[in-house]
Design a protein around this motif. Structure first.
Motif, PDB file in Angstrom:
ATOM      1  N   LEU A 183       0.841  -1.204   0.000  1.00 15.07           N
ATOM      2  CA  LEU A 183       0.000   0.000   0.000  1.00 15.07           C
ATOM      3  C   LEU A 183       0.869   1.244   0.000  1.00 15.07           C
ATOM      4  CD1 LEU A 183      -2.641  -1.173   2.604  1.00 15.07           C
ATOM      5  CD2 LEU A 183      -3.106  -0.644   0.220  1.00 15.07           C
ATOM      6  N   PHE A 184       1.937   1.185   0.799  1.00 10.78           N
ATOM      7  CA  PHE A 184       2.853   2.304   0.902  1.00 10.78           C
ATOM      8  C   PHE A 184       3.494   2.588  -0.453  1.00 10.78           C
ATOM      9  CE2 PHE A 184       6.775   4.435   2.321  1.00 10.78           C
ATOM     10  CZ  PHE A 184       6.207   5.409   3.117  1.00 10.78           C
ATOM     11  N   GLU A 185       3.785   1.507  -1.175  1.00  4.20           N
ATOM     12  CA  GLU A 185       4.392   1.610  -2.498  1.00  4.20           C
ATOM     13  C   GLU A 185       3.478   2.377  -3.464  1.00  4.20           C
ATOM     14  OE1 GLU A 185       7.349   1.388  -4.877  1.00  4.20           O
ATOM     15  OE2 GLU A 185       7.554   0.152  -3.088  1.00  4.20           O
ATOM     16  N   CYS A 186       2.190   2.244  -3.269  1.00  5.50           N
ATOM     17  CA  CYS A 186       1.223   2.879  -4.170  1.00  5.50           C
ATOM     18  C   CYS A 186       0.888   4.303  -3.754  1.00  5.50           C
ATOM     19  CB  CYS A 186      -0.074   2.069  -4.214  1.00  5.50           C
ATOM     20  SG  CYS A 186       0.107   0.478  -5.048  1.00  5.50           S
ATOM     21  N   LYS A 187       1.236   4.647  -2.530  1.00  8.16           N
ATOM     22  CA  LYS A 187       0.751   5.918  -2.007  1.00  8.16           C
ATOM     23  C   LYS A 187       1.158   7.150  -2.822  1.00  8.16           C
ATOM     24  CE  LYS A 187      -0.226   8.518   2.111  1.00  8.16           C
ATOM     25  NZ  LYS A 187       0.132   8.895   3.475  1.00  8.16           N
ATOM     26  N   PRO A 188       2.432   7.240  -3.280  1.00  6.69           N
ATOM     27  CA  PRO A 188       2.811   8.455  -4.017  1.00  6.69           C
ATOM     28  C   PRO A 188       1.911   8.719  -5.222  1.00  6.69           C
ATOM     29  CG  PRO A 188       4.751   7.152  -3.490  1.00  6.69           C
ATOM     30  CD  PRO A 188       3.553   6.314  -3.113  1.00  6.69           C
ATOM     31  N   ALA A 189       1.362   7.669  -5.800  1.00  9.37           N
ATOM     32  CA  ALA A 189       0.549   7.834  -7.011  1.00  9.37           C
ATOM     33  C   ALA A 189      -0.864   8.308  -6.702  1.00  9.37           C
ATOM     34  CB  ALA A 189       0.501   6.509  -7.780  1.00  9.37           C
ATOM     35  N   VAL A 190      -1.250   8.249  -5.447  1.00  4.75           N
ATOM     36  CA  VAL A 190      -2.638   8.577  -5.117  1.00  4.75           C
ATOM     37  C   VAL A 190      -2.768   9.703  -4.097  1.00  4.75           C
ATOM     38  CG1 VAL A 190      -3.419   6.242  -5.643  1.00  4.75           C
ATOM     39  CG2 VAL A 190      -2.780   6.804  -3.300  1.00  4.75           C
ATOM     40  N   VAL A 191      -1.640  10.354  -3.783  1.00  4.82           N
ATOM     41  CA  VAL A 191      -1.711  11.386  -2.750  1.00  4.82           C
ATOM     42  C   VAL A 191      -2.539  12.568  -3.226  1.00  4.82           C
ATOM     43  CG1 VAL A 191       0.390  10.873  -1.471  1.00  4.82           C
ATOM     44  CG2 VAL A 191       0.482  12.325  -3.513  1.00  4.82           C
ATOM     45  N   THR A 192      -3.029  13.275  -2.270  1.00  4.50           N
ATOM     46  CA  THR A 192      -3.789  14.475  -2.548  1.00  4.50           C
ATOM     47  C   THR A 192      -2.847  15.671  -2.409  1.00  4.50           C
ATOM     48  OG1 THR A 192      -5.815  15.620  -1.998  1.00  4.50           O
ATOM     49  CG2 THR A 192      -4.556  14.750  -0.149  1.00  4.50           C
ATOM     50  N   GLY A 193      -3.237  16.791  -3.004  1.00  4.74           N
ATOM     51  CA  GLY A 193      -2.469  18.008  -2.806  1.00  4.74           C
ATOM     52  C   GLY A 193      -1.332  18.225  -3.787  1.00  4.74           C
ATOM     53  N   VAL A 194      -1.111  17.301  -4.713  1.00  4.41           N
ATOM     54  CA  VAL A 194      -0.146  17.554  -5.776  1.00  4.41           C
ATOM     55  C   VAL A 194      -0.906  17.551  -7.102  1.00  4.41           C
ATOM     56  CG1 VAL A 194       1.923  16.677  -4.643  1.00  4.41           C
ATOM     57  CG2 VAL A 194       0.453  15.091  -5.861  1.00  4.41           C
ATOM     58  N   ALA A 195      -0.470  18.410  -8.023  1.00  2.15           N
ATOM     59  CA  ALA A 195      -1.205  18.557  -9.277  1.00  2.15           C
ATOM     60  C   ALA A 195      -1.128  17.295 -10.121  1.00  2.15           C
ATOM     61  CB  ALA A 195      -0.671  19.747 -10.046  1.00  2.15           C
ATOM     62  N   THR A 196       0.101  16.779 -10.272  1.00  2.56           N
ATOM     63  CA  THR A 196       0.275  15.576 -11.085  1.00  2.56           C
ATOM     64  C   THR A 196       1.117  14.568 -10.325  1.00  2.56           C
ATOM     65  OG1 THR A 196       2.089  16.735 -12.150  1.00  2.56           O
ATOM     66  CG2 THR A 196       0.028  16.594 -13.376  1.00  2.56           C
ATOM     67  N   PRO A 197       0.482  13.632  -9.651  1.00  2.00           N
ATOM     68  CA  PRO A 197       1.238  12.610  -8.926  1.00  2.00           C
ATOM     69  C   PRO A 197       1.989  11.715  -9.913  1.00  2.00           C
ATOM     70  CG  PRO A 197      -1.092  12.055  -8.969  1.00  2.00           C
ATOM     71  CD  PRO A 197      -0.956  13.421  -9.583  1.00  2.00           C
ATOM     72  N   PRO A 198       3.084  11.108  -9.460  1.00  7.01           N
ATOM     73  CA  PRO A 198       3.830  10.215 -10.351  1.00  7.01           C
ATOM     74  C   PRO A 198       2.992   8.995 -10.698  1.00  7.01           C
ATOM     75  CG  PRO A 198       4.589   9.973  -8.095  1.00  7.01           C
ATOM     76  CD  PRO A 198       3.633  11.143  -8.105  1.00  7.01           C
TER      77      PRO A 198
END
Ligand SMILES: *[C@@H]1O[C@H](CO)[C@@H](O)[C@H](O)[C@H]1NC(C)=O
Ligand SMILES: *[C@@H]1O[C@H](CO)[C@@H](O)[C@H](O)[C@H]1NC(C)=O
Length: 110
Positions: free
Chosen positions: A43-58
């Motif tokens: 889940l942690f591995e996926c988190k950067p792709a789904v975070v809120t507050g960034v315009a374009t997540p990786p």
């Protein structure tokens, strides 16, 4: 007591229980305690792709996608409208797009 007050009270209690379950399931717990067939690390591995507050997540990492491939997506979808996700910094719109980002052929639609 009016029945509407009782209903509201029950709703609040249910919500608190749900939040407590989400916290213990996602934030701590034993090493491979995870969610919907994914471990905490996955889940942690996926988190950067789904975070809120960034315009374009990786885009999701290969490790995230590999984990998603064996995850219980039906279970995942039950979090679609989870009001607690934003508090964890997770954008549920992005979370729900994750399967199709990993695999354009994915049939998982919530
Ligand atoms: C959540 O993700 C959607 C789709 O990428 C985006 O339009 C929206 O602005 C995001 N919301 C927040 C709070 O980051
Ligand atoms: C999606 O399906 C097409 C046609 O079946 C196939 O050629 C392609 O390799 C698939 N893409 C992925 C990422 O699985």
């Amino acid at each position: 007591m009016e029945s509407s007050q009782i209903t509201i009270r029950i709703l609040i209690v249910s919500l608190v229980v749900l939040i407590a379950a989400a916290i213990s399931g996602m934030a701590k717990g034993s090493d491979d305690a995870g969610l919907c067939g994914m471990t905490k690390d996955e889940l942690f591995e996926c988190k950067p792709a789904v975070v809120t507050g960034v315009a374009t997540p990786p885009p999701p990492t290969a490790a995230c996608c590999a984990a998603l491939a064996h995850a219980d997506l039906t279970c995942f979808c039950t979090f679609k409208n989870n009001k607690y996700l934003p508090l964890l910094g997770i954008n549920s719109t992005r979370a729900m797009q994750l399967p199709s980002k990993c695999d354009p052929n994915s049939s998982a639609h919530c």
